[in-house]
Design an enzyme around this catalytic site. Structure first.
Site, PDB file in Angstrom:
ATOM      1  N   ARG A   1     -24.025 -91.420 -35.641  1.00  0.00           N
ATOM      2  CA  ARG A   1     -22.912 -90.119 -35.850  1.00  0.00           C
ATOM      3  C   ARG A   1     -21.940 -90.404 -34.375  1.00  0.00           C
ATOM      4  NH1 ARG A   1     -26.677 -85.569 -36.010  1.00  0.00           N
ATOM      5  NH2 ARG A   1     -27.742 -87.540 -37.583  1.00  0.00           N
ATOM      6  N   THR A   2     -22.363 -91.398 -34.006  1.00  0.00           N
ATOM      7  CA  THR A   2     -21.351 -91.062 -32.360  1.00  0.00           C
ATOM      8  C   THR A   2     -20.449 -92.429 -32.436  1.00  0.00           C
ATOM      9  OG1 THR A   2     -23.764 -91.673 -31.596  1.00  0.00           O
ATOM     10  CG2 THR A   2     -21.497 -92.060 -30.144  1.00  0.00           C
TER      11      THR A   2
ATOM     12  N   LYS B   1     -25.276-114.814 -32.897  1.00  0.00           N
ATOM     13  CA  LYS B   1     -24.966-116.487 -32.814  1.00  0.00           C
ATOM     14  C   LYS B   1     -25.355-116.171 -31.291  1.00  0.00           C
ATOM     15  CE  LYS B   1     -21.450-117.037 -35.715  1.00  0.00           C
ATOM     16  NZ  LYS B   1     -20.181-117.277 -35.666  1.00  0.00           N
TER      17      LYS B   1
ATOM     18  N   HIS C   1     -26.710 -90.629 -22.542  1.00  0.00           N
ATOM     19  CA  HIS C   1     -25.656 -90.503 -23.279  1.00  0.00           C
ATOM     20  C   HIS C   1     -24.793 -89.341 -22.860  1.00  0.00           C
ATOM     21  CE1 HIS C   1     -24.090 -90.628 -27.179  1.00  0.00           C
ATOM     22  NE2 HIS C   1     -24.585 -90.482 -28.006  1.00  0.00           N
TER      23      HIS C   1
ATOM     24  N   ARG D   1     -21.752 -98.804 -26.472  1.00  0.00           N
ATOM     25  CA  ARG D   1     -23.561 -98.795 -27.150  1.00  0.00           C
ATOM     26  C   ARG D   1     -24.882 -99.709 -26.702  1.00  0.00           C
ATOM     27  NH1 ARG D   1     -26.809 -94.593 -31.077  1.00  0.00           N
ATOM     28  NH2 ARG D   1     -25.582 -93.200 -29.725  1.00  0.00           N
TER      29      ARG D   1
END
Lengths: 305, 181
Positions: A55-56, A83, A133, A105
């Protein structure tokens, strides 16, 4: 405002400006066939997601697109990060490509802070580890204000896995700034060390808190972050700290039930509570998230840099 | 350094004249709405509607059109606060819309207003009323109703004061170091 890293960085006036701007964003798009404004045309927003999110990520993407910014979404999976590229090298790569804003995030607390020191653009914290958040807290405050008309003076109970919850931390900081009285309700094992220093009351008894709450915010039990046992069994947790229909009945008449999602139905919240049309704001929270993120993007990118 | 271009009675006379001109040019203001552009276009739009009503008894719906999200010069300044857009009762679809602003300068606000207006509907026609036209247009835009034409230099600033927002009515011409707008 240059970055949005912590809900605690926002003054009362700044937080109210975000909420007011979100109302304007809502109005500007309400009832329109084409949900698009030309405001951020030519700006580039990079969504940098090192951790799973639905959702974010989508909410930020939609918010940026509705303001006509160019959006690039970067997931750690299947990228140079898998990598072995470091956060700093990733940041320098984005910098070289000319990102005006980076929405980050990350599973490590503080990652967006480090990022902010490496890039010229604005950094928006979209959740860092168990730390913060901030846009979630803003959309929660926005939802309270829309439903109950104010945030100042509201009694808000935040219930559940406070220990692992960046949503709880950001909400406590922001709601305190906006004048709400916050009570954290959780078993002692799910409260962080130093919670006594937070601008919030603490209770272990959900039933005693509910009759005095205007808002009850249920937190997800974050099993993916739990390496060890924090409570004897899920059933016992649910019995003592889950919100079922009986407990919902203890709330004052116009109180609302919030959840930042994703939910564990039957664990911290019963399905019939989550779907209650009068009290549950869970679906509204999602749509409000887009308006609030548009507001934040506008305030960070809408003027001279 | 500032010099008064219009004082309070002048402003009232100018608003009266524009109200008469609107009545004349719009066939008695039938199917006409006025849309004020924040900040000072809004009280001006209300005054025009009130005068039109006083002269001929016609109700002209008043709306507010915030153009900030449609501006093309956002990057030249700090972030601008947003105002509410309020659709006039009955909407703008098929109507004659008179946009109202305090000062016409580069024309960029009006261009943004035309874009913002498109989001509200499709008016039959759009006209523009301004209290002061100070020249220096950067776009091919002109006003249909002008309170006062004022030749200015770009080093000057035209400041409109209205009782609703500033406590008194006046239009001032100010000299400043750097032209900012």
């Amino acid at each position: 405002m240059k970055h949005l890293l912590s809900a605690g960085d926002l003054s009362r006036d700044e937080a109210l400006t975000v909420l007011d701007t979100a109302v304007r964003m809502d109005e500007a798009l309400a009832g329109r066939e084409v949900k698009k404004l030309p405001t951020l045309r030519g700006r580039t927003v990079v969504n940098l997601f090192f951790e799973d999110s639905t959702r974010t990520r989508i909410s930020f993407e939609l918010a940026a697109k509705r303001l006509s910014a160019d959006v690039v979404t970067f997931s750690a999976k299947g990228s140079s990060v898998s990598k072995g590229e470091s956060l700093k090298d990733t940041a320098l790569t984005l910098e070289a490509m000319g990102a005006d804003a980076v929405v980050c995030r990350h599973a490590m607390s503080g990652a967006p802070h480090r990022l902010a020191g490496w890039v010229r653009g604005s950094v928006l914290n979209a959740g860092d580890g168990t730390h913060e958040h901030p846009t979630q807290a803003l959309l929660d405050a926005y939802t309270m204000r829309r439903r109950l008309g104010r945030v100042d003076g509201l009694r808000v109970a935040i219930v559940g896995d406070v220990l692992h919850s960046r949503v709880a931390r950001s909400n406590v900081l922001l709601l305190h700034t906006l004048g709400a009285e916050v009570t954290l309700v959780a078993p002692p094992t799910l409260l962080p060390v130093g919670v006594a220093e937070w601008p919030a009351a603490v209770s272990y008894d959900l039933d005693a808190t509910l009759p005095k709450a205007d808002v009850v915010m249920m937190l997800r039990v974050q099993r993916e972050r739990m390496g060890q046992a924090y409570f004897p069994s899920e059933r016992e947790y649910s019995r003592r700290y889950g919100l079922d229909r009986h407990r919902m009945g203890l709330l004052p008449d116009d109180a609302i039930v919030m959840h930042p999602g994703p939910m564990n139905r039957g664990m911290e919240i019963a399905a019939e509570v989550a779907d209650d049309p009068r009290r549950s704001t869970i679906v509204e929270q999602v749509s409000n998230g887009v308006s609030v993120r548009m507001a934040v993007l506008y305030l960070l990118l809408g003027g001279a840099q | 350094m500032s010099r008064a271009l219009l004082d309070a009675p002048d402003v009232a006379r100018v608003v009266d004249r524009i109200a008469h001109q609107i009545l004349e040019k719009t066939d008695g203001a039938t199917d006409t709405v006025v849309l004020g552009i924040p900040t000072r276009g809004v009280p001006l739009a209300r005054r025009l509607a009130a005068r039109v009503h006083a002269f001929e008894g016609v109700e002209v719906p008043v709306g507010v059109l915030d153009v900030t999200l449609h501006r093309d010069d956002l990057r030249l300044r700090g972030v601008r606060a947003l105002e509410s857009t309020v659709e006039p009762p009955g909407g703008v679809e098929g109507k004659l819309v008179v946009l109202v602003d305090d000062v016409l300068y580069s024309g960029r606000t009006v261009r943004a207003a035309l874009d913002a207006l498109r989001d509200l509907g499709r008016p039959r026609a759009v006209q523009l009323a301004v209290l002061v036209d100070r020249g220096h247009r950067e776009l091919p835009i002109r006003a249909d109703y002008v309170g006062k034409n004022v030749p200015t230099s770009q080093a000057e600033n035209v400041r409109v004061l209205l009782a609703e927002t500033d406590g008194r009515d006046a239009v001032l011409l100010e000299r400043q170091e750097v032209a900012a707008r």
